[in-house]
Design an enzyme around this catalytic site. Sequence first.
Site, PDB file in Angstrom:
ATOM      1  N   ARG A 126       0.832  -1.213   0.000  1.00 11.23           N
ATOM      2  CA  ARG A 126       0.000   0.000   0.000  1.00 11.23           C
ATOM      3  C   ARG A 126       0.862   1.257   0.000  1.00 11.23           C
ATOM      4  O   ARG A 126       0.537   2.247  -0.657  1.00 11.23           O
ATOM      5  CB  ARG A 126      -0.922  -0.023   1.215  1.00 11.23           C
ATOM      6  CG  ARG A 126      -1.880   1.162   1.315  1.00 11.23           C
ATOM      7  CD  ARG A 126      -2.933   0.945   2.386  1.00 11.23           C
ATOM      8  NE  ARG A 126      -3.592   2.190   2.725  1.00 11.23           N
ATOM      9  CZ  ARG A 126      -3.532   2.803   3.912  1.00 11.23           C
ATOM     10  NH1 ARG A 126      -2.844   2.246   4.896  1.00 11.23           N
ATOM     11  NH2 ARG A 126      -4.144   3.947   4.125  1.00 11.23           N
ATOM     12  N   HIS A 130       0.468   4.059  -2.857  1.00  9.17           N
ATOM     13  CA  HIS A 130       0.064   5.432  -2.537  1.00  9.17           C
ATOM     14  C   HIS A 130       1.174   6.440  -2.824  1.00  9.17           C
ATOM     15  O   HIS A 130       0.890   7.598  -3.150  1.00  9.17           O
ATOM     16  CB  HIS A 130      -0.374   5.524  -1.079  1.00  9.17           C
ATOM     17  CG  HIS A 130      -1.737   4.963  -0.835  1.00  9.17           C
ATOM     18  ND1 HIS A 130      -2.612   5.486   0.093  1.00  9.17           N
ATOM     19  CD2 HIS A 130      -2.395   3.920  -1.418  1.00  9.17           C
ATOM     20  CE1 HIS A 130      -3.748   4.788   0.064  1.00  9.17           C
ATOM     21  NE2 HIS A 130      -3.624   3.825  -0.834  1.00  9.17           N
ATOM     22  N   HIS A 253      -6.280  -5.652  -3.896  1.00 13.64           N
ATOM     23  CA  HIS A 253      -7.130  -5.830  -2.720  1.00 13.64           C
ATOM     24  C   HIS A 253      -7.254  -7.298  -2.321  1.00 13.64           C
ATOM     25  O   HIS A 253      -7.924  -7.610  -1.328  1.00 13.64           O
ATOM     26  CB  HIS A 253      -8.517  -5.233  -2.972  1.00 13.64           C
ATOM     27  CG  HIS A 253      -8.559  -3.754  -2.805  1.00 13.64           C
ATOM     28  ND1 HIS A 253      -9.652  -2.981  -3.129  1.00 13.64           N
ATOM     29  CD2 HIS A 253      -7.632  -2.888  -2.338  1.00 13.64           C
ATOM     30  CE1 HIS A 253      -9.402  -1.709  -2.879  1.00 13.64           C
ATOM     31  NE2 HIS A 253      -8.168  -1.625  -2.402  1.00 13.64           N
ATOM     32  N   TRP A 269     -10.599  -8.469   2.390  1.00 15.06           N
ATOM     33  CA  TRP A 269     -11.329  -8.710   1.155  1.00 15.06           C
ATOM     34  C   TRP A 269     -11.443 -10.199   0.837  1.00 15.06           C
ATOM     35  O   TRP A 269     -12.368 -10.627   0.169  1.00 15.06           O
ATOM     36  CB  TRP A 269     -10.639  -8.018  -0.010  1.00 15.06           C
ATOM     37  CG  TRP A 269     -10.783  -6.539  -0.056  1.00 15.06           C
ATOM     38  CD1 TRP A 269     -11.766  -5.820  -0.700  1.00 15.06           C
ATOM     39  CD2 TRP A 269      -9.905  -5.566   0.520  1.00 15.06           C
ATOM     40  NE1 TRP A 269     -11.547  -4.464  -0.543  1.00 15.06           N
ATOM     41  CE2 TRP A 269     -10.409  -4.274   0.200  1.00 15.06           C
ATOM     42  CE3 TRP A 269      -8.740  -5.639   1.285  1.00 15.06           C
ATOM     43  CZ2 TRP A 269      -9.793  -3.089   0.607  1.00 15.06           C
ATOM     44  CZ3 TRP A 269      -8.129  -4.464   1.701  1.00 15.06           C
ATOM     45  CH2 TRP A 269      -8.656  -3.209   1.360  1.00 15.06           C
TER      46      TRP A 269
END
Length: 374
Positions: A126, A130, A253, A269
């Site tokens: 992540r 990002h 995800h 998820w």
Amino acid sequence: MSFTAFRASLRRQALSASFKRAELRTSSFRKYSTEAPPAAKSNTGLYVGLGAVVLGGGVAYYLYDSSSDTAKATSTALKSAAQSAKVATNFVPTKADYQKVYNRIAEVIDDAGDYDNGSFGPVVLRLAWHASGTYDKATGTGGSNYATMRFQPESLHGANAGLHVAREVMEKIKQEFSWISYGDLWTLAGVAAVQEMAGPKVPWRPGRIDGFESHSPPDGRLPDASQGAPHIRDIFYRMGFDDQEIVALCGAHALGRCHTDRSGYDGPWTFSPTMFTNDYYKLLFDEKWVWRKWNGPKQLEDKKTKSLMMLPTDYVLTQDKSFKKYAKAYADDVDLFFKDFSAAFAKLLELGVPTQQFVASEAWIMQTVDEQKS
């Protein structure tokens, strides 16, 4: 038996046709990943922003008010100084040097204790996402080149909540390998996270430099999970991705989970949040999803176990005609998903980095820890 000792055998089982989805639900171990192609033939040339004593060591990024002419001049001088330092010490990192960094990242990812199913991999992935996903092709700003999430206010942007965990984990490695830039470290960590959690090979090139606070992009460039298809397209089209690449990138995800103290959302998820699979897409179509009744933001849960979650932006993949076409293809064909994700993720990690900064003429494929031991 230790986790590392039987990880390779589990990976090989996972690649076989007999590896059932039910097994994934009860195991958080990683499968074997694909063979690496030959390394690039050329890695010569001076790495402009490896960070040497000046940039990569983190000395420069906090010194000056970035809006001033002094800051711009200082930035140029520091980059030149870093280059001169490399020449003076005759140190030009090779693929082998980056492989050592990769190996250390893989060790740290596994050393997570009780944190999130025992792996830092998802949060490190992540961070790479990002740090790269702020790119704006119209202005040429944002992206992974300057690693500006080291600064406020970007580090405090709502979409980056909780990423201090990943930055702190990476900081330990930065202290050990001070010559690598933060941008290269974070993106290489994203590659390691995908590969070490049984995902596809992702080609990667070094060359990012560490910038100043002035290089920070404005808030609002990362996806808002509460939005629909128009918002998703606005975010990804701004970076230069098409619908197929959007859906492929959403497949990340498959890993990790949401936290109420960060995004406000809650839950994983998939049933195997530390294994990179195409189950994210399978579950979207195979499970019946209902809106969760709770005090948090609007999210869906699987009706059967009520242990999984999907965000509104995830569910859009089953509703939008173009998105659904690709999501269904990835649910049916894991190899296709791996191929498309690898290409899209490699592209994401290079956004905002001038081509002339890259060291290798071709992207490198880093070996997983298990491949090196076999």
